[in-house]
Design a protein around this motif. Structure first.
Motif, PDB file in Angstrom:
ATOM      1  N   PRO A 138       0.796  -1.432   0.009  1.00  0.00           N
ATOM      2  CA  PRO A 138      -0.062  -0.149   0.145  1.00  0.00           C
ATOM      3  C   PRO A 138       0.861   1.356  -0.023  1.00  0.00           C
ATOM      4  O   PRO A 138       0.573   2.211  -0.562  1.00  0.00           O
ATOM      5  N   ALA A 139       2.105   1.178   0.569  1.00  0.00           N
ATOM      6  CA  ALA A 139       2.978   2.492   0.814  1.00  0.00           C
ATOM      7  C   ALA A 139       3.551   2.578  -0.669  1.00  0.00           C
ATOM      8  O   ALA A 139       3.277   3.881  -0.998  1.00  0.00           O
ATOM      9  N   LEU A 140       3.796   1.600  -1.390  1.00  0.00           N
ATOM     10  CA  LEU A 140       4.633   1.859  -2.639  1.00  0.00           C
ATOM     11  C   LEU A 140       3.314   2.349  -3.476  1.00  0.00           C
ATOM     12  O   LEU A 140       3.669   3.248  -4.365  1.00  0.00           O
ATOM     13  N   ASP A 141       2.251   1.734  -3.492  1.00  0.00           N
ATOM     14  CA  ASP A 141       1.002   2.153  -4.238  1.00  0.00           C
ATOM     15  C   ASP A 141       0.848   3.916  -4.115  1.00  0.00           C
ATOM     16  O   ASP A 141       0.676   4.344  -4.998  1.00  0.00           O
ATOM     17  N   LYS A 154       3.428  15.023   2.952  1.00  0.00           N
ATOM     18  CA  LYS A 154       3.757  14.672   4.252  1.00  0.00           C
ATOM     19  C   LYS A 154       3.280  13.172   4.458  1.00  0.00           C
ATOM     20  O   LYS A 154       3.888  12.618   5.235  1.00  0.00           O
ATOM     21  N   GLU A 155       1.935  12.619   4.067  1.00  0.00           N
ATOM     22  CA  GLU A 155       1.523  11.618   4.128  1.00  0.00           C
ATOM     23  C   GLU A 155       2.586  10.448   3.521  1.00  0.00           C
ATOM     24  O   GLU A 155       2.768   9.317   3.993  1.00  0.00           O
ATOM     25  N   ILE A 156       3.009  10.636   2.437  1.00  0.00           N
ATOM     26  CA  ILE A 156       3.692   9.691   1.588  1.00  0.00           C
ATOM     27  C   ILE A 156       5.370   9.866   2.269  1.00  0.00           C
ATOM     28  O   ILE A 156       5.780   8.670   2.586  1.00  0.00           O
ATOM     29  N   MET A 157       5.597  10.936   2.640  1.00  0.00           N
ATOM     30  CA  MET A 157       7.112  10.744   3.470  1.00  0.00           C
ATOM     31  C   MET A 157       6.986  10.086   4.663  1.00  0.00           C
ATOM     32  O   MET A 157       8.056   9.541   5.401  1.00  0.00           O
ATOM     33  N   GLY A 158       5.769  10.309   5.543  1.00  0.00           N
ATOM     34  CA  GLY A 158       5.313   9.332   6.595  1.00  0.00           C
ATOM     35  C   GLY A 158       5.591   7.833   6.508  1.00  0.00           C
ATOM     36  O   GLY A 158       5.786   7.180   7.581  1.00  0.00           O
ATOM     37  N   THR A 159       5.498   7.306   5.168  1.00  0.00           N
ATOM     38  CA  THR A 159       5.946   5.885   4.889  1.00  0.00           C
ATOM     39  C   THR A 159       7.143   5.680   4.878  1.00  0.00           C
ATOM     40  O   THR A 159       7.732   4.467   4.985  1.00  0.00           O
ATOM     41  N   PHE A 160       7.984   6.508   4.729  1.00  0.00           N
ATOM     42  CA  PHE A 160       9.283   6.320   4.401  1.00  0.00           C
ATOM     43  C   PHE A 160      10.326   6.013   5.528  1.00  0.00           C
ATOM     44  O   PHE A 160      11.119   5.474   5.777  1.00  0.00           O
ATOM     45  N   ALA A 172       9.068  18.311   3.930  1.00  0.00           N
ATOM     46  CA  ALA A 172       7.754  18.042   3.043  1.00  0.00           C
ATOM     47  C   ALA A 172       7.623  19.452   2.134  1.00  0.00           C
ATOM     48  O   ALA A 172       7.314  18.888   0.968  1.00  0.00           O
ATOM     49  N   LEU A 173       7.637  20.395   2.248  1.00  0.00           N
ATOM     50  CA  LEU A 173       7.543  21.722   1.558  1.00  0.00           C
ATOM     51  C   LEU A 173       8.516  21.602   0.378  1.00  0.00           C
ATOM     52  O   LEU A 173       8.302  21.938  -0.662  1.00  0.00           O
ATOM     53  N   MET A 174       9.654  21.370   0.712  1.00  0.00           N
ATOM     54  CA  MET A 174      10.774  21.429  -0.445  1.00  0.00           C
ATOM     55  C   MET A 174      10.703  20.248  -1.186  1.00  0.00           C
ATOM     56  O   MET A 174      10.799  20.319  -2.233  1.00  0.00           O
TER      57      MET A 174
END
Length: 278
Positions: A138-141, A154-160, A172-174
């Protein structure tokens, strides 16, 4: 265009104008980044580049469609094209053989390059690497299905990351701003459209070819990685005859950032063994 640390030198690699970083001197190592939205070689490797460059020449290109390199002229992307660009990059710089360090998507490229052009690779480092078939997480999707907004980033970076303190609003802004530069999101959306299991499979190399690799290989993975399952690196370490495996605990998909100093020491020591034997 504002000055940015992400912008380095420029060279034509298999017809692709390629932005790259070139630091240090000595035995060359090429570091190939992952496929997150707004990624670039500098964003991916900024902590490792200057440290590894103390002992060797470190090169980090933006792959086609990422960072400040050109995208595909016909809007299509494939493992074959990225491998061809990587070989063209070595050729353009007159590098006959290099060590490869590949992260995630970059691991799939590095693995395929070593299989197809074994004489061009000295040692191989695969970090949280794709390159095998596995069930899409689900994270890669979510990563590949990114649509631009600061909240989505932000949400995607939270999976990393395992350590949430690394996920600052500024970071996140960068990354969001990088993802909305002209042409960037269009290229990204063209790479991995749904359904996305097919792109996991398209980045995979045949297991019998992986098992035929003769290179000394260091396989690295974060135990808490939600993007690429740890099982992929366990399988790579089983398949590659001269592989060794290092698993970082309390670590997600950002080994080179979450455990930066340990990552640099581990990779540096591994590559130094080949230097000593040369």
């Amino acid at each position: 265009m504002r000055d940015s640390p992400e912008i380095g030198k420029s060279i034509a690699a298999a017809g692709v104008r390629t932005n790259y970083h070139d630091m240090g001197a000595g035995s060359p190592v090429v570091m190939i980044h992952g496929s997150g939205p707004g990624v670039s070689a500098w964003a991916n490797w900024r902590l490792a580049l200057p440290e590894l460059a103390k002992e060797r020449r470190v090169l980090a290109p933006d792959m086609a469609g990422f960072g400040y390199s050109d995208g595909s002229k016909d809007g299509t992307y494939s493992l074959d094209r990225w491998v061809k660009q990587a070989i063209g990059f070595l050729d353009a710089l007159n590098i006959e053989q290099a060590d490869l360090v590949g992260n995630s998507f970059g691991g799939a490229i590095s693995l395929a390059l070593a299989i197809r052009h074994p004489e061009r690779v000295r040692r191989l480092v695969l970090m949280g690497a794709a390159g095998l078939k596995f069930e899409l997480t689900p994270a890669l999707d979510a990563v590949w299905g990114y649509t631009p907004s600061v909240q989505n980033m932000k949400e995607i970076m939270g999976t990393f990351a395992y350590d949430a303190s690394l996920l600052t609003d500024g970071l996140a802004l960068m990354r969001y701003e990088a993802s909305i530069r002209p042409g960037v999101q269009e290229a990204y959306a063209a790479m991995f459209p749904a359904p996305r299991q097919r792109w996991v499979d398209a980045l995979a190399s045949p297991e019998d070819r992986i098992a035929g690799l003769s290179h000394q290989t260091l396989v690295i993975h974060g135990r808490e990685d939600r993007v690429l399952p740890l099982a992929t690196s366990l399988r790579l370490a089983q398949l590659i005859p001269r592989a060794q495996l290092h698993v970082f605990g309390q670590c997600g998909h950002w080994t080179q950032i979450e455990h930066a100093s340990r990552f640099v020491r581990l990779v540096g020591d591994f590559l130094a063994e080949a230097d000593a034997a040369a």
